[in-house]
Design a protein around this motif. Structure first.
Motif, PDB file in Angstrom:
ATOM      1  N   ASP A   4     -11.535 -13.544  38.992  1.00 29.62           N
ATOM      2  CA  ASP A   4     -10.505 -13.362  39.215  1.00 29.62           C
ATOM      3  C   ASP A   4      -9.736 -12.595  38.508  1.00 29.62           C
ATOM      4  O   ASP A   4      -9.920 -12.492  37.373  1.00 29.62           O
ATOM      5  N   SER A  21      -9.812 -16.883  30.655  1.00 31.46           N
ATOM      6  CA  SER A  21      -8.486 -15.779  30.488  1.00 31.46           C
ATOM      7  C   SER A  21      -8.576 -14.956  29.605  1.00 31.46           C
ATOM      8  O   SER A  21      -8.843 -14.951  28.493  1.00 31.46           O
ATOM      9  N   LEU A  46      -1.265 -19.591  33.698  1.00 32.80           N
ATOM     10  CA  LEU A  46      -2.055 -17.918  32.890  1.00 32.80           C
ATOM     11  C   LEU A  46      -0.896 -17.788  31.313  1.00 32.80           C
ATOM     12  O   LEU A  46      -1.868 -18.500  30.295  1.00 32.80           O
ATOM     13  N   ILE A  99     -12.057 -19.518  36.805  1.00 29.29           N
ATOM     14  CA  ILE A  99     -11.160 -20.166  37.562  1.00 29.29           C
ATOM     15  C   ILE A  99     -12.083 -21.471  38.022  1.00 29.29           C
ATOM     16  O   ILE A  99     -13.212 -20.785  38.749  1.00 29.29           O
ATOM     17  N   ARG A 105      -9.751 -14.249  35.099  1.00 34.15           N
ATOM     18  CA  ARG A 105      -9.776 -15.303  34.590  1.00 34.15           C
ATOM     19  C   ARG A 105     -10.345 -16.024  35.412  1.00 34.15           C
ATOM     20  O   ARG A 105     -11.096 -15.295  36.183  1.00 34.15           O
ATOM     21  N   LEU A 150      -0.738 -12.130  41.172  1.00 32.56           N
ATOM     22  CA  LEU A 150      -0.904 -13.211  40.665  1.00 32.56           C
ATOM     23  C   LEU A 150       0.812 -13.697  41.793  1.00 32.56           C
ATOM     24  O   LEU A 150       1.779 -13.969  40.861  1.00 32.56           O
ATOM     25  N   SER A 151       0.480 -15.472  41.976  1.00 31.83           N
ATOM     26  CA  SER A 151       1.768 -16.608  42.357  1.00 31.83           C
ATOM     27  C   SER A 151       2.284 -16.765  41.000  1.00 31.83           C
ATOM     28  O   SER A 151       2.045 -16.461  39.964  1.00 31.83           O
ATOM     29  N   GLU A 187      -8.556 -24.855  38.798  1.00 31.82           N
ATOM     30  CA  GLU A 187      -8.529 -25.280  37.310  1.00 31.82           C
ATOM     31  C   GLU A 187      -8.308 -23.935  35.961  1.00 31.82           C
ATOM     32  O   GLU A 187      -9.271 -23.503  36.804  1.00 31.82           O
ATOM     33  N   LEU A 188      -7.511 -23.343  36.120  1.00 30.37           N
ATOM     34  CA  LEU A 188      -8.234 -22.071  35.137  1.00 30.37           C
ATOM     35  C   LEU A 188      -8.527 -22.026  33.247  1.00 30.37           C
ATOM     36  O   LEU A 188      -8.104 -23.520  32.822  1.00 30.37           O
ATOM     37  N   ASP A 211       0.449 -20.065  38.718  1.00 34.73           N
ATOM     38  CA  ASP A 211      -0.913 -19.004  38.855  1.00 34.73           C
ATOM     39  C   ASP A 211      -0.297 -17.906  37.197  1.00 34.73           C
ATOM     40  O   ASP A 211      -1.211 -18.286  36.197  1.00 34.73           O
TER      41      ASP A 211
END
Length: 160
Positions: A9, A64, A24, A56, A54, A16-17, A60-61, A20
């Protein structure tokens, strides 16, 4: 070792939300500030003008990196804040992250060399991706670093 099934991503901070962005920043603080015991300004004002790459997996992250836009044509792009979740180390995600980051830089900033500030113990790791040291070792926030540069590439097929 089985191939990792991750999603890549790449987006701006504004895209980003809130959740998210929190994940991060939490990962970066957990590793750079807490794990590495380095008190420094993680929130440095550069995230809004950067792209955030990112990896994912299962929602899950896991890794990054921050990609900074060259300030003018012909200038260097920068890869920074390269981090792999402690829970997912040993799975070659660092290599995958760097391949994706280089590819994203070459696609988004064509013709731009790519710079980074490497922790000195990772110099050989980054050299494996074509980065060459351009400075002597120096302390950054109490950790030995070296500046490195990857020349502009006319094509992305030379990424290891």
């Amino acid at each position: 070792m089985p191939e990792t099934a991750y999603t890549v991503d790449l987006r701006t901070m504004d895209a980003l939300s809130a959740g998210d962005l929190y994940a991060l920043l939490k990962l970066r603080v957990d590793v750079f500030v807490v794990e590495q015991q380095c008190a420094y300004p993680e929130l440095d004002g550069r995230d809004a003008a950067s792209l955030h790459l990112r990896l994912i997996e299962g929602g899950e992250l896991v890794a990054s990196a921050r990609l900074r836009t060259p300030p003018q044509p012909g200038a260097q792009a920068r890869i920074g804040r390269v981090v792999v979740s402690p829970d997912h180390r040993g799975r070659r995600l660092g290599e995958a992250l760097m391949r994706e980051a280089i590819s994203a830089c070459e696609t988004t900033f064509p013709g731009a060399p790519i710079a980074l500030s490497a922790q000195s113990h990772l110099r050989a790791f980054y050299a494996g991706f074509g980065f060459v040291a351009t400075s002597d070792e120096y302390l950054e926030d109490g950790i030995p670093h070296v500046d490195m540069l990857r020349p502009a590439s006319p094509r992305s097929t030379d990424i290891p």
